[in-house]
Design a protein around this motif. Sequence first.
Motif, PDB file in Angstrom:
ATOM      1  N   LEU A   4      -5.558   0.273 -38.857  1.00  0.00           N
ATOM      2  CA  LEU A   4      -6.895   0.807 -38.618  1.00  0.00           C
ATOM      3  C   LEU A   4      -7.249   0.393 -37.195  1.00  0.00           C
ATOM      4  CD1 LEU A   4      -8.750  -0.151 -41.931  1.00  0.00           C
ATOM      5  CD2 LEU A   4      -8.047   2.140 -41.223  1.00  0.00           C
ATOM      6  N   GLU A   6      -9.906   0.725 -34.238  1.00  0.00           N
ATOM      7  CA  GLU A   6     -11.234   1.126 -33.799  1.00  0.00           C
ATOM      8  C   GLU A   6     -11.277   1.339 -32.289  1.00  0.00           C
ATOM      9  OE1 GLU A   6     -12.091  -2.126 -37.050  1.00  0.00           O
ATOM     10  OE2 GLU A   6     -10.687  -1.831 -35.373  1.00  0.00           O
ATOM     11  N   SER A  21     -14.921   5.274 -33.327  1.00  0.00           N
ATOM     12  CA  SER A  21     -13.871   5.966 -34.072  1.00  0.00           C
ATOM     13  C   SER A  21     -12.926   4.946 -34.668  1.00  0.00           C
ATOM     14  CB  SER A  21     -13.075   6.898 -33.153  1.00  0.00           C
ATOM     15  OG  SER A  21     -13.894   7.884 -32.573  1.00  0.00           O
ATOM     16  N   CYS A  22     -12.342   5.304 -35.783  1.00  0.00           N
ATOM     17  CA  CYS A  22     -11.340   4.453 -36.428  1.00  0.00           C
ATOM     18  C   CYS A  22     -10.206   5.352 -36.889  1.00  0.00           C
ATOM     19  CB  CYS A  22     -11.948   3.705 -37.597  1.00  0.00           C
ATOM     20  SG  CYS A  22     -10.740   2.783 -38.592  1.00  0.00           S
ATOM     21  N   MET A  34     -14.206   4.845 -46.934  1.00  0.00           N
ATOM     22  CA  MET A  34     -14.152   4.308 -45.576  1.00  0.00           C
ATOM     23  C   MET A  34     -15.520   3.783 -45.193  1.00  0.00           C
ATOM     24  SD  MET A  34     -11.029   4.580 -44.742  1.00  0.00           S
ATOM     25  CE  MET A  34     -11.250   3.991 -43.055  1.00  0.00           C
ATOM     26  N   TRP A  36     -17.916   1.157 -42.336  1.00  0.00           N
ATOM     27  CA  TRP A  36     -18.106   0.374 -41.121  1.00  0.00           C
ATOM     28  C   TRP A  36     -18.906  -0.868 -41.487  1.00  0.00           C
ATOM     29  CZ3 TRP A  36     -15.787   1.261 -36.561  1.00  0.00           C
ATOM     30  CH2 TRP A  36     -15.241   2.527 -36.341  1.00  0.00           C
ATOM     31  N   ILE A  70     -22.333   8.131 -40.506  1.00  0.00           N
ATOM     32  CA  ILE A  70     -20.900   7.996 -40.740  1.00  0.00           C
ATOM     33  C   ILE A  70     -20.333   9.359 -41.098  1.00  0.00           C
ATOM     34  CG2 ILE A  70     -21.198   7.406 -43.198  1.00  0.00           C
ATOM     35  CD1 ILE A  70     -18.756   5.541 -42.916  1.00  0.00           C
ATOM     36  N   ARG A  72     -16.210  11.530 -41.530  1.00  0.00           N
ATOM     37  CA  ARG A  72     -14.757  11.363 -41.575  1.00  0.00           C
ATOM     38  C   ARG A  72     -14.083  12.710 -41.473  1.00  0.00           C
ATOM     39  NH1 ARG A  72     -13.473   8.464 -47.051  1.00  0.00           N
ATOM     40  NH2 ARG A  72     -11.308   8.950 -46.515  1.00  0.00           N
ATOM     41  N   THR A  78      -9.330   9.923 -39.661  1.00  0.00           N
ATOM     42  CA  THR A  78     -10.242   9.219 -38.762  1.00  0.00           C
ATOM     43  C   THR A  78     -11.646   9.182 -39.362  1.00  0.00           C
ATOM     44  OG1 THR A  78      -8.952   9.924 -36.837  1.00  0.00           O
ATOM     45  CG2 THR A  78     -11.190   9.142 -36.425  1.00  0.00           C
ATOM     46  N   TYR A  80     -15.712   8.037 -38.315  1.00  0.00           N
ATOM     47  CA  TYR A  80     -16.568   7.875 -37.147  1.00  0.00           C
ATOM     48  C   TYR A  80     -17.881   7.201 -37.534  1.00  0.00           C
ATOM     49  CZ  TYR A  80     -13.451  11.627 -35.623  1.00  0.00           C
ATOM     50  OH  TYR A  80     -12.347  12.384 -35.324  1.00  0.00           O
ATOM     51  N   TYR A  95     -16.371  -3.346 -37.467  1.00  0.00           N
ATOM     52  CA  TYR A  95     -15.072  -3.270 -38.120  1.00  0.00           C
ATOM     53  C   TYR A  95     -14.995  -2.045 -39.030  1.00  0.00           C
ATOM     54  CZ  TYR A  95     -14.628  -8.211 -36.825  1.00  0.00           C
ATOM     55  OH  TYR A  95     -14.562  -9.393 -36.140  1.00  0.00           O
ATOM     56  N   CYS A  96     -13.853  -1.443 -39.020  1.00  0.00           N
ATOM     57  CA  CYS A  96     -13.542  -0.345 -39.924  1.00  0.00           C
ATOM     58  C   CYS A  96     -12.877  -0.929 -41.176  1.00  0.00           C
ATOM     59  CB  CYS A  96     -12.589   0.607 -39.205  1.00  0.00           C
ATOM     60  SG  CYS A  96     -12.016   1.997 -40.162  1.00  0.00           S
TER      61      CYS A  96
END
Length: 120
Positions: A4, A6, A21-22, A34, A36, A70, A72, A78, A80, A95-96
């Motif tokens: 992952l 970021e 972005s992740c 997913m 954040w 958020i 995806r 990915t 976001y 952190y993702c």
Amino acid sequence: QVQLVESGGGLVQPGGSLRLSCAASGFTFGAYDMSWYRQAPGKERELVARMSPLGGRLNYADSAKGRFTISRDNDKNTVYLQMNSLKPEDTAVYYCNALRYGLRSNTGYWGQGTQVTVSS
């Protein structure tokens, strides 16, 4: 190998915007929630936003509601985080996180984090 990664953090003035972005690899992205999270100095890591695999379930921290979004892209693996109207108290490492719920246990992964600093 699960990764992952970021990106998109940086220094921004109060009231500004950033898009994190992740990029995920090494696991079935479309099967995972997913999220954040963020961790400010001296504070515990806290959930900012979470999205279910198909986007039907969203959760936001109260501090993020109305300012952060958020999203995806399951084709690009990915997730976001669009952050608007940033405040100094949003300063943290972001952190993702990927999480899959299992019958007996859950499987989760973390990224390495990206620093967001909101300051004039």
